[in-house]
Scaffold this motif. Structure first.
Motif, PDB file in Angstrom:
ATOM      1  N   HIS A   1      35.995  35.498  39.846  1.00  0.00           N
ATOM      2  CA  HIS A   1      36.905  34.903  41.028  1.00  0.00           C
ATOM      3  C   HIS A   1      36.689  33.127  41.027  1.00  0.00           C
ATOM      4  O   HIS A   1      35.659  32.778  40.392  1.00  0.00           O
TER       5      HIS A   1
ATOM      6  N   GLU B   1      39.731  35.233  48.082  1.00  0.00           N
ATOM      7  CA  GLU B   1      40.759  35.940  48.829  1.00  0.00           C
ATOM      8  C   GLU B   1      40.326  36.962  49.989  1.00  0.00           C
ATOM      9  O   GLU B   1      39.476  37.378  49.876  1.00  0.00           O
ATOM     10  N   ASP B   2      41.496  37.055  50.879  1.00  0.00           N
ATOM     11  CA  ASP B   2      40.965  38.062  51.951  1.00  0.00           C
ATOM     12  C   ASP B   2      40.684  39.376  51.443  1.00  0.00           C
ATOM     13  O   ASP B   2      39.946  40.055  52.010  1.00  0.00           O
TER      14      ASP B   2
ATOM     15  N   GLY C   1      39.703  41.454  44.149  1.00  0.00           N
ATOM     16  CA  GLY C   1      40.394  40.599  43.854  1.00  0.00           C
ATOM     17  C   GLY C   1      41.851  40.919  43.028  1.00  0.00           C
ATOM     18  O   GLY C   1      41.678  41.832  42.635  1.00  0.00           O
ATOM     19  N   SER C   2      42.774  39.710  43.357  1.00  0.00           N
ATOM     20  CA  SER C   2      44.066  40.175  42.867  1.00  0.00           C
ATOM     21  C   SER C   2      44.427  39.406  41.423  1.00  0.00           C
ATOM     22  O   SER C   2      43.621  38.581  40.947  1.00  0.00           O
TER      23      SER C   2
ATOM     24  N   GLN D   1      43.982  35.555  40.559  1.00  0.00           N
ATOM     25  CA  GLN D   1      42.783  34.956  39.981  1.00  0.00           C
ATOM     26  C   GLN D   1      42.896  34.425  38.446  1.00  0.00           C
ATOM     27  O   GLN D   1      42.573  33.525  38.130  1.00  0.00           O
TER      28      GLN D   1
END
Length: 284
Positions: free
Chosen positions: A155, A159-160, A232-233, A236
Protein backbone atom coordinates in the motif's frame (compact mmCIF):
# COMPACT_ATOMS: atom_id res chain seq x y z
CA UNK A 1 25.65 -7.12 20.78
CA UNK A 2 22.68 -9.46 20.50
CA UNK A 3 20.93 -10.44 23.72
CA UNK A 4 20.86 -14.15 24.67
CA UNK A 5 18.14 -15.97 22.77
CA UNK A 6 15.50 -18.26 24.18
CA UNK A 7 13.75 -21.10 22.40
CA UNK A 8 10.03 -20.55 21.80
CA UNK A 9 7.43 -23.23 21.32
CA UNK A 10 7.42 -22.96 17.53
CA UNK A 11 11.22 -23.39 17.31
CA UNK A 12 11.76 -19.68 16.71
CA UNK A 13 14.08 -17.56 18.83
CA UNK A 14 13.73 -14.16 20.47
CA UNK A 15 15.95 -11.13 20.66
CA UNK A 16 15.71 -7.99 22.77
CA UNK A 17 15.98 -4.77 20.81
CA UNK A 18 16.65 -1.25 22.03
CA UNK A 19 14.65 1.55 20.41
CA UNK A 20 15.61 5.25 20.26
CA UNK A 21 15.70 6.99 23.63
CA UNK A 22 12.55 9.00 22.86
CA UNK A 23 10.50 5.83 22.29
CA UNK A 24 8.44 5.19 25.41
CA UNK A 25 8.03 1.44 24.83
CA UNK A 26 11.49 0.56 26.10
CA UNK A 27 13.08 -2.76 25.17
CA UNK A 28 10.98 -5.11 23.04
CA UNK A 29 11.24 -8.85 22.50
CA UNK A 30 11.15 -9.87 18.84
CA UNK A 31 10.41 -13.40 17.64
CA UNK A 32 12.58 -14.44 14.71
CA UNK A 33 13.78 -17.46 12.78
CA UNK A 34 16.83 -17.99 10.56
CA UNK A 35 16.46 -19.95 7.32
CA UNK A 36 19.40 -21.78 5.72
CA UNK A 37 21.91 -20.50 8.29
CA UNK A 38 24.45 -22.95 6.84
CA UNK A 39 24.70 -20.68 3.78
CA UNK A 40 26.97 -18.38 5.76
CA UNK A 41 28.39 -16.57 2.73
CA UNK A 42 25.09 -16.18 0.86
CA UNK A 43 23.09 -12.94 0.74
CA UNK A 44 20.29 -12.51 3.26
CA UNK A 45 16.57 -12.20 2.42
CA UNK A 46 14.48 -10.56 5.17
CA UNK A 47 10.73 -11.27 5.09
CA UNK A 48 8.21 -8.70 6.38
CA UNK A 49 4.74 -10.06 7.07
CA UNK A 50 1.28 -8.65 6.40
CA UNK A 51 -0.86 -6.67 8.85
CA UNK A 52 -2.07 -9.77 10.70
CA UNK A 53 0.94 -11.99 9.97
CA UNK A 54 3.68 -13.56 12.05
CA UNK A 55 6.58 -15.99 11.74
CA UNK A 56 4.21 -18.96 11.87
CA UNK A 57 1.67 -17.54 9.42
CA UNK A 58 4.22 -17.47 6.60
CA UNK A 59 4.21 -21.29 6.84
CA UNK A 60 6.86 -22.76 4.51
CA UNK A 61 6.83 -20.18 1.72
CA UNK A 62 9.96 -18.22 2.83
CA UNK A 63 11.89 -21.50 3.16
CA UNK A 64 10.80 -22.65 -0.30
CA UNK A 65 11.82 -19.34 -1.84
CA UNK A 66 15.17 -19.20 -0.06
CA UNK A 67 15.93 -22.74 -1.20
CA UNK A 68 15.31 -21.72 -4.81
CA UNK A 69 17.38 -18.56 -4.41
CA UNK A 70 20.24 -20.29 -2.61
CA UNK A 71 20.06 -17.55 0.03
CA UNK A 72 19.80 -17.26 3.79
CA UNK A 73 16.53 -15.98 5.21
CA UNK A 74 15.26 -14.11 8.25
CA UNK A 75 11.60 -14.07 9.22
CA UNK A 76 10.37 -12.19 12.28
CA UNK A 77 7.16 -11.09 13.96
CA UNK A 78 6.79 -7.35 14.39
CA UNK A 79 5.94 -6.03 17.89
CA UNK A 80 2.31 -6.82 18.58
CA UNK A 81 2.30 -10.03 16.53
CA UNK A 82 3.18 -13.68 16.93
CA UNK A 83 5.36 -14.28 19.99
CA UNK A 84 6.83 -10.77 20.00
CA UNK A 85 5.97 -8.21 22.69
CA UNK A 86 2.22 -7.54 22.45
CA UNK A 87 0.82 -4.06 21.98
CA UNK A 88 -0.70 -2.78 25.23
CA UNK A 89 -4.46 -2.70 24.72
CA UNK A 90 -4.68 0.97 25.64
CA UNK A 91 -1.96 1.99 23.15
CA UNK A 92 -3.20 2.91 19.69
CA UNK A 93 -0.89 2.57 16.70
CA UNK A 94 0.16 5.91 15.26
CA UNK A 95 -0.69 6.75 11.67
CA UNK A 96 3.02 6.53 10.81
CA UNK A 97 3.43 3.07 12.41
CA UNK A 98 4.88 1.58 9.21
CA UNK A 99 7.53 4.30 9.02
CA UNK A 100 8.51 3.55 12.64
CA UNK A 101 8.90 -0.13 11.74
CA UNK A 102 11.13 0.75 8.78
CA UNK A 103 13.27 3.43 10.41
CA UNK A 104 13.58 2.13 13.96
CA UNK A 105 12.40 -1.42 14.64
CA UNK A 106 13.93 -3.32 11.71
CA UNK A 107 17.34 -1.60 11.99
CA UNK A 108 17.34 -2.31 15.75
CA UNK A 109 16.61 -5.99 15.10
CA UNK A 110 19.41 -6.20 12.52
CA UNK A 111 21.75 -4.59 15.06
CA UNK A 112 20.70 -7.09 17.75
CA UNK A 113 21.30 -10.00 15.37
CA UNK A 114 24.68 -8.53 14.36
CA UNK A 115 23.85 -8.17 10.67
CA UNK A 116 26.69 -5.85 9.76
CA UNK A 117 26.88 -3.07 7.19
CA UNK A 118 28.48 -5.26 4.53
CA UNK A 119 25.73 -7.87 4.90
CA UNK A 120 23.04 -5.19 4.67
CA UNK A 121 24.40 -3.95 1.36
CA UNK A 122 23.85 -7.47 -0.02
CA UNK A 123 20.47 -7.88 1.71
CA UNK A 124 17.06 -8.18 0.03
CA UNK A 125 13.78 -7.21 1.67
CA UNK A 126 10.66 -9.17 0.71
CA UNK A 127 7.47 -7.74 2.19
CA UNK A 128 3.76 -8.50 1.86
CA UNK A 129 0.89 -5.99 2.29
CA UNK A 130 1.77 -3.74 5.28
CA UNK A 131 5.14 -5.51 5.18
CA UNK A 132 5.43 -4.48 1.53
CA UNK A 133 4.88 -0.85 2.52
CA UNK A 134 7.51 -1.17 5.26
CA UNK A 135 9.86 -2.64 2.66
CA UNK A 136 9.39 0.43 0.48
CA UNK A 137 9.89 2.77 3.43
CA UNK A 138 13.11 1.00 4.47
CA UNK A 139 14.41 1.16 0.90
CA UNK A 140 13.65 4.89 0.84
CA UNK A 141 15.24 5.56 4.24
CA UNK A 142 18.40 3.52 3.58
CA UNK A 143 18.93 3.85 -0.18
CA UNK A 144 22.59 2.81 -0.08
CA UNK A 145 22.21 -0.14 2.30
CA UNK A 146 20.17 -2.65 0.37
CA UNK A 147 20.74 -4.92 -2.64
CA UNK A 148 17.08 -4.77 -3.65
CA UNK A 149 13.47 -5.11 -2.59
CA UNK A 150 10.32 -7.05 -3.44
CA UNK A 151 7.00 -5.45 -2.45
CA UNK A 152 4.04 -7.84 -2.69
CA UNK A 153 0.57 -6.25 -2.62
CA UNK A 154 1.95 -3.11 -0.94
CA UNK A 155 0.00 0.00 0.00
CA UNK A 156 1.31 3.48 -0.83
CA UNK A 157 -1.98 5.32 -0.26
CA UNK A 158 -5.40 4.42 1.12
CA UNK A 159 -8.11 3.22 -1.27
CA UNK A 160 -11.81 2.74 -0.60
CA UNK A 161 -11.48 -0.95 -1.50
CA UNK A 162 -8.90 -1.37 1.28
CA UNK A 163 -11.04 0.30 3.92
CA UNK A 164 -14.13 -1.69 2.90
CA UNK A 165 -12.29 -5.02 3.10
CA UNK A 166 -10.71 -4.15 6.45
CA UNK A 167 -14.15 -3.25 7.81
CA UNK A 168 -15.41 -6.64 6.61
CA UNK A 169 -12.47 -8.28 8.40
CA UNK A 170 -13.61 -6.68 11.67
CA UNK A 171 -17.06 -8.17 11.25
CA UNK A 172 -15.55 -11.58 10.48
CA UNK A 173 -13.26 -11.35 13.52
CA UNK A 174 -16.16 -10.57 15.85
CA UNK A 175 -18.81 -12.84 14.33
CA UNK A 176 -17.03 -15.86 12.81
CA UNK A 177 -14.20 -18.24 13.66
CA UNK A 178 -11.52 -15.85 12.38
CA UNK A 179 -10.49 -14.90 15.92
CA UNK A 180 -9.97 -18.55 16.87
CA UNK A 181 -7.90 -19.18 13.75
CA UNK A 182 -5.66 -16.17 14.36
CA UNK A 183 -5.29 -17.00 18.06
CA UNK A 184 -3.13 -20.00 17.13
CA UNK A 185 -0.47 -17.64 15.79
CA UNK A 186 -0.47 -14.68 18.21
CA UNK A 187 0.16 -14.62 21.96
CA UNK A 188 -2.36 -11.75 22.27
CA UNK A 189 -4.71 -12.05 19.33
CA UNK A 190 -6.89 -9.05 20.26
CA UNK A 191 -3.81 -6.86 20.50
CA UNK A 192 -2.68 -8.02 17.06
CA UNK A 193 -6.05 -7.66 15.37
CA UNK A 194 -7.31 -4.40 16.82
CA UNK A 195 -3.93 -2.69 16.58
CA UNK A 196 -4.04 -3.22 12.82
CA UNK A 197 -7.78 -2.84 12.29
CA UNK A 198 -8.31 0.26 14.40
CA UNK A 199 -5.59 2.32 12.77
CA UNK A 200 -6.63 1.37 9.24
CA UNK A 201 -10.26 2.27 9.95
CA UNK A 202 -9.46 5.56 11.70
CA UNK A 203 -10.36 8.85 10.07
CA UNK A 204 -6.77 10.04 10.47
CA UNK A 205 -5.43 7.16 8.42
CA UNK A 206 -7.44 8.06 5.32
CA UNK A 207 -4.82 10.67 4.44
CA UNK A 208 -1.86 8.31 4.95
CA UNK A 209 0.33 8.44 1.85
CA UNK A 210 3.97 7.46 1.19
CA UNK A 211 4.09 8.24 -2.54
CA UNK A 212 6.63 11.07 -2.22
CA UNK A 213 9.02 8.81 -0.32
CA UNK A 214 9.20 6.46 -3.29
CA UNK A 215 11.38 9.04 -5.05
CA UNK A 216 14.22 8.18 -2.66
CA UNK A 217 14.39 4.49 -3.59
CA UNK A 218 17.54 3.68 -5.57
CA UNK A 219 17.79 -0.11 -5.37
CA UNK A 220 16.25 -2.65 -7.79
CA UNK A 221 12.57 -3.04 -6.97
CA UNK A 222 9.98 -5.64 -7.95
CA UNK A 223 6.34 -4.77 -7.19
CA UNK A 224 3.75 -7.56 -7.34
CA UNK A 225 -0.05 -7.40 -7.34
CA UNK A 226 -2.84 -9.86 -8.03
CA UNK A 227 -5.69 -8.85 -10.33
CA UNK A 228 -8.24 -10.17 -7.81
CA UNK A 229 -6.86 -8.34 -4.77
CA UNK A 230 -9.71 -7.07 -2.56
CA UNK A 231 -7.37 -4.95 -0.44
CA UNK A 232 -5.90 -2.80 -3.20
CA UNK A 233 -5.92 -2.07 -6.93
CA UNK A 234 -3.22 -2.03 -9.59
CA UNK A 235 -3.00 1.72 -8.98
CA UNK A 236 -0.76 0.89 -6.01
CA UNK A 237 2.07 -0.74 -7.95
CA UNK A 238 1.53 1.44 -11.04
CA UNK A 239 2.17 4.46 -8.81
CA UNK A 240 5.35 2.86 -7.48
CA UNK A 241 6.62 2.37 -11.04
CA UNK A 242 5.84 5.99 -11.89
CA UNK A 243 7.85 7.30 -8.96
CA UNK A 244 10.71 4.77 -8.93
CA UNK A 245 11.55 4.24 -12.59
CA UNK A 246 13.74 1.18 -11.97
CA UNK A 247 10.71 -0.76 -10.73
CA UNK A 248 9.65 -3.93 -12.51
CA UNK A 249 6.02 -5.01 -12.20
CA UNK A 250 4.52 -8.48 -11.91
CA UNK A 251 0.73 -8.57 -12.32
CA UNK A 252 -0.66 -11.99 -11.52
CA UNK A 253 -3.83 -13.57 -12.91
CA UNK A 254 -6.21 -15.52 -10.67
CA UNK A 255 -4.52 -14.06 -7.63
CA UNK A 256 -5.89 -12.17 -4.65
CA UNK A 257 -4.15 -10.30 -1.84
CA UNK A 258 -1.78 -13.13 -0.90
CA UNK A 259 0.23 -14.21 -3.96
CA UNK A 260 2.43 -16.52 -1.86
CA UNK A 261 -0.72 -18.53 -1.14
CA UNK A 262 -2.82 -17.83 -4.24
CA UNK A 263 -0.17 -18.11 -6.97
CA UNK A 264 3.07 -19.32 -5.35
CA UNK A 265 4.64 -20.76 -8.49
CA UNK A 266 4.12 -17.58 -10.53
CA UNK A 267 5.31 -15.43 -7.62
CA UNK A 268 8.40 -17.53 -6.97
CA UNK A 269 9.33 -17.58 -10.65
CA UNK A 270 9.09 -13.78 -10.83
CA UNK A 271 11.12 -13.24 -7.66
CA UNK A 272 13.82 -15.79 -8.51
CA UNK A 273 14.28 -14.32 -11.99
CA UNK A 274 14.41 -10.76 -10.66
CA UNK A 275 16.77 -11.36 -7.74
CA UNK A 276 18.95 -13.74 -9.76
CA UNK A 277 19.39 -11.17 -12.51
CA UNK A 278 20.34 -8.35 -10.16
CA UNK A 279 22.57 -10.45 -7.91
CA UNK A 280 24.46 -11.62 -10.99
CA UNK A 281 24.90 -8.09 -12.35
CA UNK A 282 26.09 -6.90 -8.93
CA UNK A 283 28.50 -9.82 -8.60
CA UNK A 284 26.72 -11.17 -5.54
Amino acid sequence: MAEPVTTLRDASQSASIALPANDQRGALTIEYRWLNPRFADAPLAVFLHEGLGSVAMWKDWPQTLCDRLGMRGLVYSRPGYGRSTPRPHDAKLAVDFMSVQARDVLPALLDALEVNAAERKRMWLIGHSDGGSITLLYAAAFPNSLAGAVAIAPHVFVEDISVASIAEAKTAYEESDLRAKLARHHDDVDSAFYGWNDVWLSDAFRSWNIVDELDCIRCPLLAVQGYDDHYGSMAQIDTIAQRASQTELAKLDRCGHSPHRDAPDALNDAIVAFIGKHNASAGI
